[in-house]
Design an enzyme around this catalytic site. Structure first.
Site, PDB file in Angstrom:
ATOM      1  N   GLY A  10     -42.752 122.972  88.141  1.00 13.80           N
ATOM      2  CA  GLY A  10     -41.683 122.737  88.875  1.00 13.80           C
ATOM      3  C   GLY A  10     -41.148 121.322  89.541  1.00 13.80           C
ATOM      4  N   ASP A  61     -53.239 120.477  87.077  1.00 15.20           N
ATOM      5  CA  ASP A  61     -52.996 120.669  85.775  1.00 15.20           C
ATOM      6  C   ASP A  61     -53.254 122.169  85.129  1.00 15.20           C
ATOM      7  N   THR A 125     -38.631 127.742  73.607  1.00 13.44           N
ATOM      8  CA  THR A 125     -37.481 126.757  73.275  1.00 13.44           C
ATOM      9  C   THR A 125     -36.783 127.344  71.961  1.00 13.44           C
ATOM     10  N   ASP A 126     -35.607 126.994  71.580  1.00  6.22           N
ATOM     11  CA  ASP A 126     -34.826 127.708  70.514  1.00  6.22           C
ATOM     12  C   ASP A 126     -35.492 126.663  69.403  1.00  6.22           C
ATOM     13  N   GLU A 127     -36.380 125.366  69.599  1.00  2.00           N
ATOM     14  CA  GLU A 127     -36.780 124.587  68.501  1.00  2.00           C
ATOM     15  C   GLU A 127     -37.852 125.211  67.741  1.00  2.00           C
ATOM     16  N   TYR A 149     -43.931 118.773  68.784  1.00  2.00           N
ATOM     17  CA  TYR A 149     -43.412 119.443  70.119  1.00  2.00           C
ATOM     18  C   TYR A 149     -43.269 120.740  69.697  1.00  2.00           C
ATOM     19  N   LYS A 153     -45.148 124.508  70.907  1.00  2.00           N
ATOM     20  CA  LYS A 153     -44.556 125.378  71.610  1.00  2.00           C
ATOM     21  C   LYS A 153     -44.578 126.917  70.935  1.00  2.00           C
ATOM     22  N   ASN A 178     -30.592 123.687  74.270  1.00  2.00           N
ATOM     23  CA  ASN A 178     -30.492 122.435  75.115  1.00  2.00           C
ATOM     24  C   ASN A 178     -29.997 122.476  76.514  1.00  2.00           C
ATOM     25  N   ASN A 179     -30.740 122.228  77.547  1.00  2.00           N
ATOM     26  CA  ASN A 179     -30.229 122.373  78.654  1.00  2.00           C
ATOM     27  C   ASN A 179     -29.558 120.829  79.272  1.00  2.00           C
ATOM     28  N   LEU A 189     -30.951 112.766  75.762  1.00  2.00           N
ATOM     29  CA  LEU A 189     -29.924 112.133  75.574  1.00  2.00           C
ATOM     30  C   LEU A 189     -28.902 112.008  76.372  1.00  2.00           C
ATOM     31  N   TYR A 206     -29.164 108.479  66.632  1.00  2.00           N
ATOM     32  CA  TYR A 206     -30.442 108.770  65.533  1.00  2.00           C
ATOM     33  C   TYR A 206     -29.517 109.182  64.242  1.00  2.00           C
TER      34      TYR A 206
HETATM   35  P1  NAD Z   1     -39.850 118.060  81.859  1.00  2.00           P
HETATM   36  O1  NAD Z   1     -40.409 117.182  81.100  1.00  2.00           O
HETATM   37  O2  NAD Z   1     -38.440 117.550  82.748  1.00  2.00           O
HETATM   38  O3  NAD Z   1     -40.640 118.547  82.900  1.00  2.00           O
HETATM   39  C1  NAD Z   1     -42.014 119.194  82.709  1.00  2.00           C
HETATM   40  C2  NAD Z   1     -42.989 119.261  84.186  1.00  2.00           C
HETATM   41  O4  NAD Z   1     -43.938 119.820  83.765  1.00  2.00           O
HETATM   42  C3  NAD Z   1     -42.928 118.110  84.845  1.00  2.00           C
HETATM   43  O5  NAD Z   1     -42.576 118.198  86.155  1.00  2.00           O
HETATM   44  C4  NAD Z   1     -44.535 117.549  84.590  1.00  2.00           C
HETATM   45  O6  NAD Z   1     -44.973 116.811  85.494  1.00  2.00           O
HETATM   46  C5  NAD Z   1     -45.032 118.847  84.245  1.00  2.00           C
HETATM   47  N1  NAD Z   1     -46.586 119.039  83.522  1.00  2.00           N
HETATM   48  C6  NAD Z   1     -46.612 118.468  82.351  1.00  2.00           C
HETATM   49  N2  NAD Z   1     -47.894 118.596  81.958  1.00  2.00           N
HETATM   50  C7  NAD Z   1     -48.508 119.395  82.792  1.00  2.00           C
HETATM   51  C8  NAD Z   1     -49.558 120.020  83.091  1.00  2.00           C
HETATM   52  N3  NAD Z   1     -50.525 119.809  82.280  1.00  2.00           N
HETATM   53  N4  NAD Z   1     -49.762 120.631  84.166  1.00  2.00           N
HETATM   54  C9  NAD Z   1     -49.103 120.856  85.229  1.00  2.00           C
HETATM   55  N5  NAD Z   1     -47.806 120.489  84.744  1.00  2.00           N
HETATM   56  C10 NAD Z   1     -47.631 119.562  83.990  1.00  2.00           C
HETATM   57  O7  NAD Z   1     -39.374 119.382  81.071  1.00  2.00           O
HETATM   58  P2  NAD Z   1     -38.020 120.379  81.390  1.00  2.00           P
HETATM   59  O8  NAD Z   1     -36.963 119.795  80.407  1.00  2.00           O
HETATM   60  O9  NAD Z   1     -37.663 120.667  82.453  1.00  2.00           O
HETATM   61  O10 NAD Z   1     -38.703 121.536  80.383  1.00  2.00           O
HETATM   62  C11 NAD Z   1     -39.174 122.558  80.839  1.00  2.00           C
HETATM   63  C12 NAD Z   1     -39.782 123.725  79.862  1.00  2.00           C
HETATM   64  O11 NAD Z   1     -38.557 124.413  79.456  1.00  2.00           O
HETATM   65  C13 NAD Z   1     -40.762 123.334  78.882  1.00  2.00           C
HETATM   66  O12 NAD Z   1     -41.759 124.353  78.734  1.00  2.00           O
HETATM   67  C14 NAD Z   1     -39.710 123.095  77.720  1.00  2.00           C
HETATM   68  O13 NAD Z   1     -40.527 123.215  76.378  1.00  2.00           O
HETATM   69  C15 NAD Z   1     -38.750 124.106  77.771  1.00  2.00           C
HETATM   70  N6  NAD Z   1     -37.417 123.722  77.251  1.00  2.00           N
HETATM   71  C16 NAD Z   1     -36.577 122.800  77.807  1.00  2.00           C
HETATM   72  C17 NAD Z   1     -35.539 122.624  77.415  1.00  2.00           C
HETATM   73  C18 NAD Z   1     -34.572 121.250  77.694  1.00  2.00           C
HETATM   74  O14 NAD Z   1     -33.543 121.352  76.938  1.00  2.00           O
HETATM   75  N7  NAD Z   1     -35.005 120.437  78.527  1.00  2.00           N
HETATM   76  C19 NAD Z   1     -34.956 123.581  76.601  1.00  2.00           C
HETATM   77  C20 NAD Z   1     -35.492 124.669  76.203  1.00  2.00           C
HETATM   78  C21 NAD Z   1     -36.988 124.705  76.632  1.00  2.00           C
HETATM   79  O1  DAU Z   2     -33.627 122.740  71.934  1.00  2.00           O
HETATM   80  C1  DAU Z   2     -34.318 122.757  73.153  1.00  2.00           C
HETATM   81  C2  DAU Z   2     -35.040 121.356  73.191  1.00  2.00           C
HETATM   82  O2  DAU Z   2     -33.870 120.560  73.601  1.00  2.00           O
HETATM   83  C3  DAU Z   2     -36.182 121.308  74.310  1.00  2.00           C
HETATM   84  O3  DAU Z   2     -37.121 122.320  73.857  1.00  2.00           O
HETATM   85  C4  DAU Z   2     -36.928 119.958  74.659  1.00  2.00           C
HETATM   86  O4  DAU Z   2     -37.775 120.157  75.504  1.00  2.00           O
HETATM   87  C5  DAU Z   2     -35.613 119.200  74.775  1.00  2.00           C
HETATM   88  O5  DAU Z   2     -36.097 117.929  75.094  1.00  2.00           O
HETATM   89  C6  DAU Z   2     -34.400 118.904  73.740  1.00  2.00           C
HETATM   90  O6  DAU Z   2     -34.827 118.559  72.695  1.00  2.00           O
HETATM   91  P1  DAU Z   2     -34.008 117.575  71.660  1.00  2.00           P
HETATM   92  O7  DAU Z   2     -34.714 116.736  70.922  1.00  2.00           O
HETATM   93  O8  DAU Z   2     -32.703 118.487  71.378  1.00  2.00           O
HETATM   94  O9  DAU Z   2     -33.470 116.669  72.838  1.00  2.00           O
HETATM   95  P2  DAU Z   2     -33.088 114.963  73.083  1.00  2.00           P
HETATM   96  O10 DAU Z   2     -32.538 115.070  74.472  1.00  2.00           O
HETATM   97  O11 DAU Z   2     -34.281 114.220  72.740  1.00  2.00           O
HETATM   98  O12 DAU Z   2     -31.986 114.703  71.911  1.00  2.00           O
HETATM   99  C7  DAU Z   2     -30.835 115.493  71.652  1.00  2.00           C
HETATM  100  C8  DAU Z   2     -30.406 115.101  70.416  1.00  2.00           C
HETATM  101  O13 DAU Z   2     -29.879 113.545  70.675  1.00  2.00           O
HETATM  102  C9  DAU Z   2     -31.249 115.092  69.038  1.00  2.00           C
HETATM  103  O14 DAU Z   2     -30.688 115.400  68.006  1.00  2.00           O
HETATM  104  C10 DAU Z   2     -31.464 113.505  69.016  1.00  2.00           C
HETATM  105  C11 DAU Z   2     -30.695 112.810  69.540  1.00  2.00           C
HETATM  106  N1  DAU Z   2     -30.738 111.625  70.062  1.00  2.00           N
HETATM  107  C12 DAU Z   2     -31.700 111.480  71.273  1.00  2.00           C
HETATM  108  C13 DAU Z   2     -31.959 110.316  71.995  1.00  2.00           C
HETATM  109  C14 DAU Z   2     -33.005 110.447  73.242  1.00  2.00           C
HETATM  110  C15 DAU Z   2     -30.173 110.272  69.973  1.00  2.00           C
HETATM  111  O15 DAU Z   2     -29.422 110.183  68.792  1.00  2.00           O
HETATM  112  N2  DAU Z   2     -30.313 109.229  70.480  1.00  2.00           N
HETATM  113  C16 DAU Z   2     -31.375 109.226  71.742  1.00  2.00           C
HETATM  114  O16 DAU Z   2     -31.618 108.042  72.074  1.00  2.00           O
END
Ligand code: NAD
Ligand code: DAU
Length: 329
Positions: A10, A61, A125-127, A149, A153, A178-179, A189, A206
């Site tokens: 959280g 943890d 995740t959609d990944e 990663y 998941k 992707n949020n 990104l 990239y």
């Molecule tokens: P984030 O990296 O910003 O946050 C992760 C949080 O989990 C952090 O606060 C970290 O301290 C905590 N954490 C890590 N390891 C832990 C552990 N062992 N015990 C307790 N806490 C721990 O991640 P986010 O982008 O907010 O993503 C949250 C979730 O949503 C993840 O499960 C991710 O796979 C999923 N998700 C993210 C996205 C995205 O676009 N960011 C999209 C789809 C799914």
């Molecule tokens: O799709 C959901 C996922 O989206 C989540 O499950 C992951 O937790 C979240 O990190 C995110 O993964 P991506 O790999 O898509 O996100 P990222 O922001 O790392 O990268 C987005 C795109 O941009 C990807 O195609 C890689 C590219 N990229 C990223 C970075 C950081 C670049 O080209 N240059 C960069 O410096």
């Protein structure tokens, strides 16, 4: 009596936005946060809600039974956001991803057998579907994760299904796109590029920069998750997408345009190994529960970029740490 909710992770990006939504929900009495506070988590992300009487923060943890068990006691809804979330880091240190994203989920599921929450929502995740060359995939598609990663998941999703089938743990899985929005760590990104642009540094795309992601506003995602908790069916999987498919180069250009910076700040660098080309999920199933994304992409994207730009000092500090990773330090 309202619900008592445990939000693991959280203090991270999506988790902290979700906590904010729960605090405002009159049907929720308690929001307990369990977070290890890794590099990605910060109490700064919760600054405005930590004083709220509904909110309890526990540092711990998810992979440690002794931390997680007390946190799950008396809880109605478990929402597991806690994870190592950055694909690039999973290429360098997969072990941490296996530990938190798989072993951590196993520990939570084991505890759930004892504490018997009403719902256990696993944030996936959609990944997990891997790269989708064309069209969009629904929840029945085969899992083809490409990175450590996404493999971790996908493994967690499998464990969740097993604990549902074998032990009756009331699991629901959500697979979001992707949020984007406030409070994201600037290794990702959008905040990374905002930060680099403000510092006058090049934005490293990239490969050819043509990879496509579906951009979902974080509040839309959180609304979908809350709806799943209230109306979703145990044992189901729900995709959550936005239909906002954009190439990374478009995202970079938009950021530069909003910040009034020149396009020649974009540079092309070596591709991410195993880089998924495109993601696209079909979310008809959650639409049937009554959800639609509400965010207007151009508006919310702009608001997000400016949110980071207004916090230039905070961003510069976080980005200093995040860039150490990219420099291999
Ligand atoms: P984030 O990296 O910003 O946050 C992760 C949080 O989990 C952090 O606060 C970290 O301290 C905590 N954490 C890590 N390891 C832990 C552990 N062992 N015990 C307790 N806490 C721990 O991640 P986010 O982008 O907010 O993503 C949250 C979730 O949503 C993840 O499960 C991710 O796979 C999923 N998700 C993210 C996205 C995205 O676009 N960011 C999209 C789809 C799914
Ligand atoms: O799709 C959901 C996922 O989206 C989540 O499950 C992951 O937790 C979240 O990190 C995110 O993964 P991506 O790999 O898509 O996100 P990222 O922001 O790392 O990268 C987005 C795109 O941009 C990807 O195609 C890689 C590219 N990229 C990223 C970075 C950081 C670049 O080209 N240059 C960069 O410096």
């Amino acid at each position: 009596m309202g619900r008592k909710v445990l939000v693991t992770g959280g203090a991270g990006f999506i988790g902290s936005n979700f906590v904010r939504m729960l605090v405002d929900d009159p049907t929720v009495d308690l929001v307990r946060i369990l977070d290890k506070l890794t590099y990605a988590g910060s109490l700064d992300n919760l600054e405005d809600v930590l004083g709220n009487p509904k909110v309890e923060f526990v540092r711990g943890d998810i992979a440690n039974y002794d931390d997680a068990h007390p946190a799950m006691e008396g809880i109605d809804w478990v929402v597991n956001f806690a994870a190592e979330s950055h694909v690039d880091r999973s290429l360098r240190n997969p072990a941490e991803f296996v530990r938190t994203n798989i072993e951590g989920v196993r520990v939570l599921l084991e505890i759930a057998r004892e504490t018997k929450p009403e719902r256990f929502l696993q944030i996936s995740t959609d990944e997990v579907y891997g790269s989708i060359a064309e069209g969009c995939v629904d929840e029945t598609a085969q899992l083809r994760p490409s990175s450590p990663y996404s493999a971790s998941k996908a493994s967690a999703d499998m464990l969740c299904n097993a604990y549902l089938t074998t032990f009756g743990v009331p699991v629901i899985i959500a697979r979001s796109a992707n949020n984007y929005g406030p409070y994201q760590y600037p290794e990702k990104l959008i905040p990374r590029f905002v930060s680099l642009a403000l510092k006058g540094e090049k934005l490293p795309l990239y490969g050819d920069g043509r990879n496509i992601r579906d951009w979902l506003y974080v509040e839309d995602n959180c609304r979908a998750l809350l709806l799943i908790l209230k109306k979703g069916k145990v044992g189901e999987i729900y995709n959550i997408g936005a239909g906002e498919l954009h190439q990374n180069i478009e995202i970079a250009r938009k950021i530069l345009d909003i910040l009034g910076k020149p396009e020649d700040m974009i540079t092309f660098v070596a591709d991410r190994p195993g880089h998924d080309r495109r993601y696209c999920v079909n979310w008809d199933k959650i639409r049937a529960l009554g959800w639609e994304p509400q965010a207007k992409f151009e508006e919310k994207f702009r608001e997000t970029v400016l949110w980071y730009a207004r916090r230039e000092q905070w961003l510069a500090k976080k980005s200093e740490e995040a860039e150490k990773f990219y420099r291999g330090q």
